[in-house]
Design an enzyme around this catalytic site. Structure first.
Site: not given
Ligand code: LCS
Length: 394
Positions: A59, A112, A184, A209
């Site tokens: 952890r 997001y 981000d 992503k």
């Molecule tokens: N930041 C951005 C720009 C994102 O697009 C997402 C997820 C996150 C942070 C959060 O990341 P995660 O915890 O999902 O790894 N974006 C998503 C979207 O547009 N569709 O599904 C997830």
């Protein structure tokens, strides 16, 4: 031995630190171990007090995770990185490192939907204030900062509108006001945009992503400079517990090896699909930073080296027409997430961004007829052919 002077593609392949010293394995081993043996009780005491360096418990850190973090620090040009179990774990841990109860932060308003949900659902319970502003207007950013503001958070290109925020301009304001800038960088990746070299203090990623790139892992990564990252690891990662698993860290290391190759293809395909959509009679408007018609094309060119695979477009008509297009694609997949090898299509207003109120959506450009496309690495003629046949249904 990794050389910082190596080019991006070389670092993407070798940046984790080379072959396993014990076995010569060229792929970083998956250290699937929750705990690590102490040599003796004094060793345990020294590891806990920080007198000795080494692994204690997964952890806190793990060798596979550490290899990924070394590589991401090289790629983003920061001192250190921390890998998390999701992008949201990365973002929430970053917020808790920078802000305490009674303080606040300022964020760009088009982000997001899950990040927005964290702001409106969790932050009020902790008495952390969030002011969401139109960060394309730097005066609004500056006006929103007060003496309790601890950092500025921006997402650029923004999800889902592909709006571009001026990283250097925000860094100048943040530092003049004595606060940090968090960017981000999920949509651009360090291959196309390096916010730390433009004045940002922390870069956050949904590594789910493009970093992973294959639609098989949920993960997050933060990268920054020594002092803040040490605090983030010691004070927050350990206590909040949002760590990445060794297997997922390994999947990201594998994904990273091809990041530049995949991104080149995403961009090439992205530009071709954006051009196709821009001239299509059933499309009202296309948002792609590589097109000259994007209102921030020049800004995008000044802070990105290429534009990737994320496109947003408005269908003539409304939501019903949009649904018809999405229900008739055959190659493209109707799914949330982005940055995968597969082309993904989604309606943000009813899915990824449904945490926004209808008024906020309209103010932030998340229109009912807006469709988001994550252009994959398939043959571009097949992607265009598929969109073309789906558009014939309206
Ligand atoms: N930041 C951005 C720009 C994102 O697009 C997402 C997820 C996150 C942070 C959060 O990341 P995660 O915890 O999902 O790894 N974006 C998503 C979207 O547009 N569709 O599904 C997830």
């Amino acid at each position: 031995m990794v050389k910082k002077s190596w080019g991006f593609a070389t670092l993407a392949v070798h940046g984790s630190g080379g072959h396993d010293p014990q076995t010569g394995a060229i792929s970083v081993p998956i250290y699937q171990s929750s705990t690590f043996a102490f040599k003796n009780s004094q060793h345990g005491t020294d590891l806990f007090s920080g007198k000795a360096e080494g692994y204690i418990y997964s952890r806190i850190s793990n060798p596979t995770q550490a290899a990924l973090e070394r590589e991401m620090a090289f790629l983003e040009e920061g001192d250190e990185a921390i890998a998390f179990g999701s992008g949201m774990a990365a973002i929430s841990t970053c917020i808790f490192t920078l802000c305490r109860s009674g303080e606040n932060f300022v964020s760009s308003r088009t982000i997001y939907g899950g990040t927005h949900a964290l702001y409106i659902k969790v932050m009020p319970r902790l008495n952390i204030g969030v002011t969401e502003v139109d960060a394309t207007d730097l005066n609004k950013v500056e006006d929103a900062i007060n003496d309790k503001t601890r950092f500025l958070f921006i997402e650029t290109p923004a999800n889902p509108t592909i709006e571009i925020i001026d990283i250097r301009g925000c860094a100048e304001i943040a530092h003049r006001k004595g606060i940090k800038l968090v960017v981000d960088n999920t949509f651009a990746t360090p291959y196309y945009q390096k916010p730390l070299t433009m004045g940002a203090d922390v870069v956050v990623h949904s590594a789910t992503k493009y970093i992973g790139g294959h639609g098989d892992t949920v993960a997050g990564i933060n990268i920054g400079f020594k002092e803040l990252m040490t605090e983030m690891r010691k004070q927050n990662l350990q206590d909040l517990g949002g760590i990445i698993s060794p297997f997922n860290a390994w999947l990201l290391l594998r994904g990273l090896k091809t990041l530049p190759v995949r991104m080149d293809r995403h961009s090439e395909n992205g530009m071709r699909v954006a051009q196709f959509l821009a001239f299509h009679p059933k499309i009202e408007r296309v948002w792609y930073p590589g097109l000259r018609i994007h209102p921030q094309h020049e800004l995008a060119k000044s802070q990105m080296t290429n534009f990737g695979g994320m496109i947003a477009f408005e269908i003539k008509g409304g939501i019903e027409e949009g649904k018809r297009v999405m229900d008739n694609v055959e190659l493209c997949t109707l799914a949330v997430s982005l940055g995968d090898c597969d082309t993904l299509i989604v309606h943000p207003a009813s899915t990824t961004h449904s945490s926004y109120s209808p008024e906020e959506m309209l103010a932030n450009g998340i229109k009912p007829n807006l469709i988001r496309l994550s252009v994959g690495i398939e043959d571009v003629t097949d992607i265009i052919e598929d969109l073309s046949q789906a558009l014939k249904h309206i």
